[in-house]
Motif scaffolding. Sequence first.
Motif, PDB file in Angstrom:
ATOM      1  N   ALA A 191       0.837  -1.195   0.000  1.00  0.00           N
ATOM      2  CA  ALA A 191       0.000   0.000   0.000  1.00  0.00           C
ATOM      3  C   ALA A 191       0.876   1.251   0.000  1.00  0.00           C
ATOM      4  O   ALA A 191       1.853   1.330   0.750  1.00  0.00           O
ATOM      5  N   PRO A 192       0.579   2.235  -0.852  1.00  0.00           N
ATOM      6  CA  PRO A 192       1.392   3.454  -0.875  1.00  0.00           C
ATOM      7  C   PRO A 192       1.223   4.272   0.404  1.00  0.00           C
ATOM      8  O   PRO A 192       0.127   4.384   0.945  1.00  0.00           O
ATOM      9  N   GLU A 193       2.341   4.822   0.884  1.00  0.00           N
ATOM     10  CA  GLU A 193       2.341   5.687   2.059  1.00  0.00           C
ATOM     11  C   GLU A 193       2.835   7.071   1.656  1.00  0.00           C
ATOM     12  O   GLU A 193       3.841   7.183   0.952  1.00  0.00           O
ATOM     13  N   ARG A 194       2.155   8.093   2.091  1.00  0.00           N
ATOM     14  CA  ARG A 194       2.562   9.459   1.771  1.00  0.00           C
ATOM     15  C   ARG A 194       3.925   9.724   2.420  1.00  0.00           C
ATOM     16  O   ARG A 194       4.080   9.605   3.630  1.00  0.00           O
ATOM     17  N   HIS A 195       4.924  10.091   1.588  1.00  0.00           N
ATOM     18  CA  HIS A 195       6.302  10.251   2.074  1.00  0.00           C
ATOM     19  C   HIS A 195       6.719  11.712   2.157  1.00  0.00           C
ATOM     20  O   HIS A 195       7.244  12.159   3.180  1.00  0.00           O
ATOM     21  N   ILE A 196       6.485  12.471   1.086  1.00  0.00           N
ATOM     22  CA  ILE A 196       6.847  13.892   1.039  1.00  0.00           C
ATOM     23  C   ILE A 196       5.693  14.658   0.408  1.00  0.00           C
ATOM     24  O   ILE A 196       5.193  14.269  -0.651  1.00  0.00           O
ATOM     25  N   VAL A 197       5.276  15.721   1.067  1.00  0.00           N
ATOM     26  CA  VAL A 197       4.260  16.628   0.509  1.00  0.00           C
ATOM     27  C   VAL A 197       4.950  17.960   0.258  1.00  0.00           C
ATOM     28  O   VAL A 197       5.559  18.539   1.162  1.00  0.00           O
ATOM     29  N   VAL A 198       4.862  18.437  -0.958  1.00  0.00           N
ATOM     30  CA  VAL A 198       5.574  19.640  -1.379  1.00  0.00           C
ATOM     31  C   VAL A 198       4.718  20.879  -1.150  1.00  0.00           C
ATOM     32  O   VAL A 198       3.519  20.883  -1.449  1.00  0.00           O
ATOM     33  N   GLY A 199       5.349  21.930  -0.650  1.00  0.00           N
ATOM     34  CA  GLY A 199       4.646  23.174  -0.379  1.00  0.00           C
ATOM     35  C   GLY A 199       4.246  23.911  -1.643  1.00  0.00           C
ATOM     36  O   GLY A 199       4.808  23.696  -2.727  1.00  0.00           O
ATOM     37  N   LYS A 200       3.294  24.818  -1.525  1.00  0.00           N
ATOM     38  CA  LYS A 200       2.749  25.535  -2.675  1.00  0.00           C
ATOM     39  C   LYS A 200       3.808  26.332  -3.425  1.00  0.00           C
ATOM     40  O   LYS A 200       3.758  26.455  -4.650  1.00  0.00           O
ATOM     41  N   ALA A 201       4.763  26.910  -2.715  1.00  0.00           N
ATOM     42  CA  ALA A 201       5.740  27.805  -3.347  1.00  0.00           C
ATOM     43  C   ALA A 201       7.013  27.085  -3.814  1.00  0.00           C
ATOM     44  O   ALA A 201       7.941  27.739  -4.292  1.00  0.00           O
ATOM     45  N   GLU A 202       7.047  25.768  -3.704  1.00  0.00           N
ATOM     46  CA  GLU A 202       8.275  25.024  -3.988  1.00  0.00           C
ATOM     47  C   GLU A 202       8.358  24.482  -5.405  1.00  0.00           C
ATOM     48  O   GLU A 202       9.341  23.844  -5.765  1.00  0.00           O
ATOM     49  N   GLY A 203       7.352  24.696  -6.227  1.00  0.00           N
ATOM     50  CA  GLY A 203       7.343  24.122  -7.561  1.00  0.00           C
ATOM     51  C   GLY A 203       6.759  22.724  -7.544  1.00  0.00           C
ATOM     52  O   GLY A 203       6.150  22.291  -6.561  1.00  0.00           O
ATOM     53  N   TYR A 204       6.956  22.003  -8.653  1.00  0.00           N
ATOM     54  CA  TYR A 204       6.375  20.669  -8.804  1.00  0.00           C
ATOM     55  C   TYR A 204       7.464  19.599  -8.796  1.00  0.00           C
ATOM     56  O   TYR A 204       8.443  19.704  -9.538  1.00  0.00           O
ATOM     57  N   PRO A 205       7.315  18.558  -7.969  1.00  0.00           N
ATOM     58  CA  PRO A 205       8.326  17.495  -7.946  1.00  0.00           C
ATOM     59  C   PRO A 205       8.350  16.754  -9.273  1.00  0.00           C
ATOM     60  O   PRO A 205       7.324  16.296  -9.764  1.00  0.00           O
ATOM     61  N   ASP A 206       9.539  16.648  -9.846  1.00  0.00           N
ATOM     62  CA  ASP A 206       9.712  16.014 -11.161  1.00  0.00           C
ATOM     63  C   ASP A 206      10.508  14.716 -10.973  1.00  0.00           C
ATOM     64  O   ASP A 206      10.205  13.933 -10.085  1.00  0.00           O
ATOM     65  N   GLY A 207      11.543  14.504 -11.784  1.00  0.00           N
ATOM     66  CA  GLY A 207      12.295  13.263 -11.701  1.00  0.00           C
ATOM     67  C   GLY A 207      13.061  13.133 -10.401  1.00  0.00           C
ATOM     68  O   GLY A 207      13.405  14.123  -9.749  1.00  0.00           O
ATOM     69  N   SER A 208      13.354  11.891  -9.999  1.00  0.00           N
ATOM     70  CA  SER A 208      14.085  11.649  -8.759  1.00  0.00           C
ATOM     71  C   SER A 208      15.053  10.488  -8.923  1.00  0.00           C
ATOM     72  O   SER A 208      14.931   9.668  -9.834  1.00  0.00           O
ATOM     73  N   VAL A 209      16.027  10.423  -8.009  1.00  0.00           N
ATOM     74  CA  VAL A 209      17.030   9.371  -8.039  1.00  0.00           C
ATOM     75  C   VAL A 209      17.579   9.186  -6.631  1.00  0.00           C
ATOM     76  O   VAL A 209      17.614  10.132  -5.836  1.00  0.00           O
ATOM     77  N   ILE A 210      17.991   7.964  -6.308  1.00  0.00           N
ATOM     78  CA  ILE A 210      18.544   7.629  -4.994  1.00  0.00           C
ATOM     79  C   ILE A 210      20.067   7.695  -5.036  1.00  0.00           C
ATOM     80  O   ILE A 210      20.691   7.274  -6.012  1.00  0.00           O
TER      81      ILE A 210
END
Length: 292
Positions: free
Chosen positions: A184-203
């Motif tokens: 089941a997916p768990e909410r990990h990071i919620v981005v603030g309104k002024a921070e832009g949109y989360p795009d690509g990611s890497v570990i």
Amino acid sequence: MQAGADMTVQSVLPVGAMLGEGPVWTGDALWFVDIKGRAVHRFDPGDGSSQAWSAPDQVGWVLPAEAGDMIAGVKTGLHRFDPVTGSFALLHDPEPDYPGNRLNDAATDRTGRLWFGSMDDGEAAMTGRLYRCDGGACRDTRLPPVAITNGPAISADGRTLYHTDTLGKTIWRVAIADDGALGAPERHIVVGKAEGYPDGSVIDAEGCLWVAFYGGWGVRRYDPSGRMMRFVRFPVANVTKIAFGGANLTTAYATSARKGLDNAALEAQPLAGHLFTFDPGVAGLPVTPAKI
């Protein structure tokens, strides 16, 4: 983060991509795409040279394949891409009933399973899904659909998937079973309104998640608990994804985009769409070729 790391961002290839995306280090070069420009790019930092290939449609990413060529996520489906001939051969269309969708972002895990997402090309309809290709079969992971899927990133031990709902400004953490099934997916990071949109990611090698921000002027590094550790500011607003490259995977490369910028913004951001680099102070993880 290593002490003394130089976080200064520099442009290394002035491609002016409309929508640069999908950087990945393989061999001794960095590969990336211009989605809207329908092009695949290769950059050799050793001598500064670059090459480009035309794709048959919008291309979201390329990744190395076990056979020695590459797998490309084109709007019309998964393709085998041969850089020697420049040819694209269709392997699988995961969404024949969604002609308004295109493939957007992808990653492989340590076993060579391919994880990739789709999105509404109009960036509105909730038709984007996440897929897994394993053993020659591609399956819908059954995660809830979103408008824009992004950043499938997998932990080094292969047990955790990070899945991004870009317009929902949420990064989800999902457990991966040994057979590839998801919990089941768990909410990990919620981005603030002024921070832009989360795009690509890497570990990275320390288990931290680097996320590029569209409209957010940079990339952010989060620890495994989801706490932001570092913000690297760019001279352009639309940063799309980073990759670790170089001999020891200690150089960060980042793609960017001109899409969505009006004339005034383009004049203020002359480097928009270029390929960038910086020293992240930490190594990345090697990319496992896709077993397709």
